[in-house]
Design a protein around this motif. Structure first.
Motif, PDB file in Angstrom:
ATOM      1  N   ARG A   1     -31.899  56.232  90.670  1.00 51.44           N
ATOM      2  CA  ARG A   1     -30.581  55.540  91.290  1.00 51.44           C
ATOM      3  C   ARG A   1     -30.394  56.149  92.750  1.00 51.44           C
ATOM      4  N   ARG A   2     -30.533  57.327  92.896  1.00 53.43           N
ATOM      5  CA  ARG A   2     -30.257  57.761  94.234  1.00 53.43           C
ATOM      6  C   ARG A   2     -31.377  57.323  95.293  1.00 53.43           C
ATOM      7  N   LEU A   3     -32.479  57.013  94.760  1.00 54.38           N
ATOM      8  CA  LEU A   3     -33.524  56.559  95.877  1.00 54.38           C
ATOM      9  C   LEU A   3     -33.540  55.059  96.017  1.00 54.38           C
ATOM     10  N   MET A   4     -33.219  54.411  95.052  1.00 48.96           N
ATOM     11  CA  MET A   4     -33.196  52.813  94.969  1.00 48.96           C
ATOM     12  C   MET A   4     -31.874  52.168  95.370  1.00 48.96           C
TER      13      MET A   4
ATOM     14  N   PRO B   1     -43.513  43.328 113.269  1.00 51.91           N
ATOM     15  CA  PRO B   1     -44.384  44.180 113.820  1.00 51.91           C
ATOM     16  C   PRO B   1     -43.558  45.769 113.798  1.00 51.91           C
ATOM     17  N   MET B   2     -44.221  46.916 113.607  1.00 49.98           N
ATOM     18  CA  MET B   2     -43.511  47.882 113.394  1.00 49.98           C
ATOM     19  C   MET B   2     -43.125  48.507 114.635  1.00 49.98           C
ATOM     20  N   LEU B   3     -43.738  48.073 116.183  1.00 53.41           N
ATOM     21  CA  LEU B   3     -43.263  48.537 117.377  1.00 53.41           C
ATOM     22  C   LEU B   3     -42.219  47.576 117.764  1.00 53.41           C
ATOM     23  N   HIS B   4     -40.932  48.140 117.187  1.00 54.38           N
ATOM     24  CA  HIS B   4     -39.906  47.009 117.787  1.00 54.38           C
ATOM     25  C   HIS B   4     -38.540  47.811 117.810  1.00 54.38           C
ATOM     26  N   LEU B   5     -37.591  47.502 118.678  1.00 55.53           N
ATOM     27  CA  LEU B   5     -36.262  48.446 118.695  1.00 55.53           C
ATOM     28  C   LEU B   5     -35.648  47.978 117.400  1.00 55.53           C
ATOM     29  N   PRO B   6     -35.203  49.007 116.367  1.00 55.91           N
ATOM     30  CA  PRO B   6     -34.607  48.494 115.173  1.00 55.91           C
ATOM     31  C   PRO B   6     -33.117  47.982 115.584  1.00 55.91           C
ATOM     32  N   ARG B   7     -32.807  46.985 114.671  1.00 60.12           N
ATOM     33  CA  ARG B   7     -31.440  46.650 114.635  1.00 60.12           C
ATOM     34  C   ARG B   7     -30.695  47.313 113.485  1.00 60.12           C
ATOM     35  N   HIS B   8     -31.298  47.995 112.730  1.00 57.18           N
ATOM     36  CA  HIS B   8     -30.243  48.960 111.590  1.00 57.18           C
ATOM     37  C   HIS B   8     -31.190  50.089 111.437  1.00 57.18           C
ATOM     38  N   PRO B   9     -30.988  50.894 112.699  1.00 53.61           N
ATOM     39  CA  PRO B   9     -31.768  52.173 112.656  1.00 53.61           C
ATOM     40  C   PRO B   9     -31.468  53.332 111.393  1.00 53.61           C
ATOM     41  N   ILE B  10     -30.108  53.282 111.012  1.00 53.02           N
ATOM     42  CA  ILE B  10     -29.865  54.257 110.048  1.00 53.02           C
ATOM     43  C   ILE B  10     -30.185  53.866 108.433  1.00 53.02           C
ATOM     44  N   THR B  11     -30.426  52.411 108.476  1.00 56.40           N
ATOM     45  CA  THR B  11     -30.974  51.987 107.196  1.00 56.40           C
ATOM     46  C   THR B  11     -32.515  52.227 107.191  1.00 56.40           C
ATOM     47  N   LEU B  12     -32.998  51.906 108.353  1.00 58.27           N
ATOM     48  CA  LEU B  12     -34.618  52.189 108.431  1.00 58.27           C
ATOM     49  C   LEU B  12     -34.936  53.604 108.219  1.00 58.27           C
ATOM     50  N   ALA B  13     -34.260  54.542 108.857  1.00 55.48           N
ATOM     51  CA  ALA B  13     -34.568  55.798 108.655  1.00 55.48           C
ATOM     52  C   ALA B  13     -34.475  56.251 107.055  1.00 55.48           C
ATOM     53  N   ARG B  14     -33.426  55.790 106.562  1.00 59.08           N
ATOM     54  CA  ARG B  14     -33.203  56.166 105.067  1.00 59.08           C
ATOM     55  C   ARG B  14     -34.302  55.604 104.177  1.00 59.08           C
ATOM     56  N   PHE B  15     -35.013  54.347 104.543  1.00 57.68           N
ATOM     57  CA  PHE B  15     -36.139  53.947 103.921  1.00 57.68           C
ATOM     58  C   PHE B  15     -37.453  54.611 104.475  1.00 57.68           C
ATOM     59  N   GLY B  16     -37.396  54.968 105.760  1.00 54.74           N
ATOM     60  CA  GLY B  16     -38.817  55.521 106.223  1.00 54.74           C
ATOM     61  C   GLY B  16     -39.159  56.786 106.097  1.00 54.74           C
ATOM     62  N   ILE B  17     -38.080  57.434 105.743  1.00 54.38           N
ATOM     63  CA  ILE B  17     -38.267  58.995 105.277  1.00 54.38           C
ATOM     64  C   ILE B  17     -39.224  59.005 104.037  1.00 54.38           C
ATOM     65  N   PRO B  18     -38.551  58.497 102.811  1.00 51.23           N
ATOM     66  CA  PRO B  18     -39.567  58.257 101.617  1.00 51.23           C
ATOM     67  C   PRO B  18     -40.690  57.555 101.662  1.00 51.23           C
ATOM     68  N   ALA B  19     -40.492  56.395 102.460  1.00 54.71           N
ATOM     69  CA  ALA B  19     -41.943  55.362 102.569  1.00 54.71           C
ATOM     70  C   ALA B  19     -42.810  56.114 103.264  1.00 54.71           C
TER      71      ALA B  19
ATOM     72  N   LEU C   1     -44.082  62.253  96.291  1.00 53.95           N
ATOM     73  CA  LEU C   1     -42.804  61.477  96.143  1.00 53.95           C
ATOM     74  C   LEU C   1     -42.383  61.561  94.570  1.00 53.95           C
ATOM     75  N   ALA C   2     -43.308  60.978  94.035  1.00 57.46           N
ATOM     76  CA  ALA C   2     -43.015  60.854  92.350  1.00 57.46           C
ATOM     77  C   ALA C   2     -42.934  61.926  91.715  1.00 57.46           C
ATOM     78  N   LYS C   3     -43.824  62.864  91.984  1.00 54.80           N
ATOM     79  CA  LYS C   3     -43.672  64.239  91.477  1.00 54.80           C
ATOM     80  C   LYS C   3     -42.451  65.099  91.863  1.00 54.80           C
ATOM     81  N   PHE C   4     -42.280  64.880  92.954  1.00 51.73           N
ATOM     82  CA  PHE C   4     -40.929  65.508  93.550  1.00 51.73           C
ATOM     83  C   PHE C   4     -39.869  65.081  93.132  1.00 51.73           C
ATOM     84  N   LEU C   5     -39.643  63.759  92.655  1.00 53.62           N
ATOM     85  CA  LEU C   5     -38.256  63.163  92.553  1.00 53.62           C
ATOM     86  C   LEU C   5     -38.087  63.195  90.995  1.00 53.62           C
TER      87      LEU C   5
END
Ligand SMILES: Cc1cc2nc3c(=O)[nH]c(=O)nc-3n(C[C@H](O)[C@H](O)[C@H](O)COP(=O)(O)OP(=O)(O)OC[C@H]3O[C@@H](n4cnc5c(N)ncnc54)[C@H](O)[C@@H]3O)c2cc1C
Length: 477
Positions: free
Chosen positions: A121-124, A141-159, A166-170
């Protein structure tokens, strides 16, 4: 010679048709040239086995089409496209008889995991709640100025994490780990590689938000609906028209190529500046697949009851077994117990097979351009979780990685992703640029899955490429 079209699109895959529609909607005259006798590229259906059995030649299950911000703007239902949501998007049976499931309901999915439920639940949950913002960020494209930087960072770190790590850690138990690893294996990356988790996250989230639907009547219906809408907008499609060089094309202001990097090199390599050509030549393939379609006398005798209610089944046992088989493929070895992806469309769509009988779509990952017949290994994996499966087989249609490459120039060596989707090629696809669709050839754009956001039936590569071409076309008017 006078200009005959504003734009010519080479290839009628989902990205070619998406590009063609985008330009036609902007008022451009557009011609699509398709090498094959049938339109649709990787979204087609055919009678591959026996009369009355409709098989998906390539794509079968469509979370990304359902989630595509571009497809959402199109009136595809008016042109006959109907999505069917299997009751359970995905089931992953294990040897102990239990099957972990990706349910559309996130809480229900979490609950099956017992002591791993809060980690799931915490992850998804926070990502699912921000899905719309997220989809806009990663379907470009990955090279762009994000419109939602916080949401993107929250996704990007586990991604960015390797999926096994990740699976064995979580997660502490096999069901959640295996489910996550199986979905991550859609990346074709070794599961110890960075960004393999991104695929598990995107496809799981899509399952929770839009499901993993199948089109009634087969994947061809997606292409037919796109093509019919395009024709309504005034567009023209020529089939049986394989382009050998750019000089084969009628005069136009823009050319959009829905072809892989390797087909682009074949068609126009000699006209490219050496630096750009070298960059494309160093673009790496993903591994290939071996695919098999079955006509069955009955539904599959799965041991786990939930598998009878799921559209897609992942077969490969626990996380360690899947990790081993994906690692072997990456090292160009043929896995003895491959990870197998199965879709059982006819359980939910009665148009796919004669009454009481069924179709089955299955593939496993193999080394690039591998010509081996993997049907024994695939059938052993199905038998393992559905004893008696072999007795249901009435007919088979097999395609090795080499066969797939011969059937569609965009599937060279059986690579169905338009090139590997490792960290490097996720960022530089096929070159490092905020507009990777534009090529150094004047008026020539690449619009296939070899551009961002990559493989899958979603049309977003075609849409972004057409937007880039549109600016060029109107500047010339
Ligand atoms: C077996 C298999 C299973 C898959 N399963 C799924 C799935 O379940 N869900 C999903 O979302 N995706 C799936 N995919 C991936 C998906 O099909 C592709 O990512 C998608 O089709 C890519 O679209 P595209 O338009 O870039 O290229 P394509 O669909 O490959 O279309 C390219 C078109 O260009 C034509 N062409 C190429 N060269 C030339 C030329 N020189 N002249 C004229 N025409 C040319 C080809 O004939 C083809 O029609 C699968 C793919 C395969 C092969």
């Amino acid at each position: 010679m006078p200009t005959e079209y504003d734009a010519v699109v080479v290839g009628s895959g989902p990205n070619g048709l998406a590009a063609a529609i985008t330009l036609a909607r902007a008022g451009c005259s557009v011609l699509v040239c398709e090498a094959n006798a049938a339109i649709g590229g990787g979204a087609r259906s055919a009678n591959l086995t026996l009369p009355g059995f409709v098989h998906d030649v390539c794509s079968a299950v469509h979370p990304l089409a359902a989630a595509s911000p571009f497809f959402k703007t199109l009136p595809l239902e008016r042109f006959g496209l109907e999505w069917i949501q299997p009751e359970i998007p995905l089931a992953h049976p294990l040897d102990n008889g239990f099957a972990a499931c990706l349910y559309k309901d996130l809480d229900f999915t979490a609950e099956q995991f017992g002591r791993d439920s809060s980690a799931y639940r915490r992850l998804m949950d926070p990502l699912a709640r921000n899905w719309e913002d997220l989809a806009v960020e990663f379907l470009r494209p990955m090279l762009h100025l994000p419109r939602h930087p916080i949401t993107l960072a929250r996704f990007g770190i586990p991604a960015i994490c390797p999926a096994t790590l990740l699976a064995k850690f979580l997660f502490r138990d096999e069901p959640a780990r295996a489910l996550f690893a199986g979905i991550a294996a859609h990346s074709f990356l070794p599961l110890e590689a960075p960004v393999s988790s991104a695929f598990a996250l995107v496809l799981s989230l899509a399952g929770h938000v839009v499901g993993w639907p199948i089109p009634r009547g087969g994947s061809q219906q997606i292409s037919n609906a796109l093509a019919d809408y395009f024709r309504e907008l005034g567009g023209k499609i020529d089939v049986n028209h394989r382009i050998q060089t750019l000089n084969d094309l009628p005069k136009s202001r823009a050319i959009l190529l829905d072809v892989s990097v390797w087909e682009f090199l074949r068609i126009a390599g000699d006209q490219m500046p050496p630096r750009y050509r070298r960059r494309l030549e160093s673009f790496r393939h993903a591994p290939g697949i071996f695919k098999i379609d079955y006509a069955l006398s009955s539904s599959i005798p799965w041991r786990a009851e939930v598998c009878h209610r799921a559209g897609t089944i992942h077969l490969g046992g626990g996380i360690d077994e899947i990790t081993t088989s994906e690692r072997e493929v990456a090292r160009e070895k043929i896995p003895e117990r491959p990870f197998v992806l199965v879709a059982q469309q006819s359980l939910f769509d009665e148009t796919r097979a004669p009454r009481g009988q069924h179709t089955l779509w299955a593939y496993c990952h193999v080394p690039f351009n591998c010509g081996s017949d993997m049907s024994d290994q695939i059938e052993s994996q199905i038998e393992r979780f559905a004893p008696g499966f072999r007795n249901c087989i009435v007919a088979r249609h097999k395609a090795s990685a080499t066969d797939l490459g011969r059937s569609n120039p965009s599937l060279t060596g059986g690579d169905i992703s338009g090139g590997a989707v490792n960290l490097m090629q996720l960022i530089a696809r096929p070159i490092l640029s905020s507009n990777p669709y534009r090529t150094p050839l004047p008026g020539v754009y690449l619009c296939s899955a070899s551009t961002p956001p990559g493989g899958g039936v979603h049309g977003m590569c075609g849409y972004h490429s057409a937007r880039a071409a549109q600016r060029g076309i109107f500047a010339k008017h």
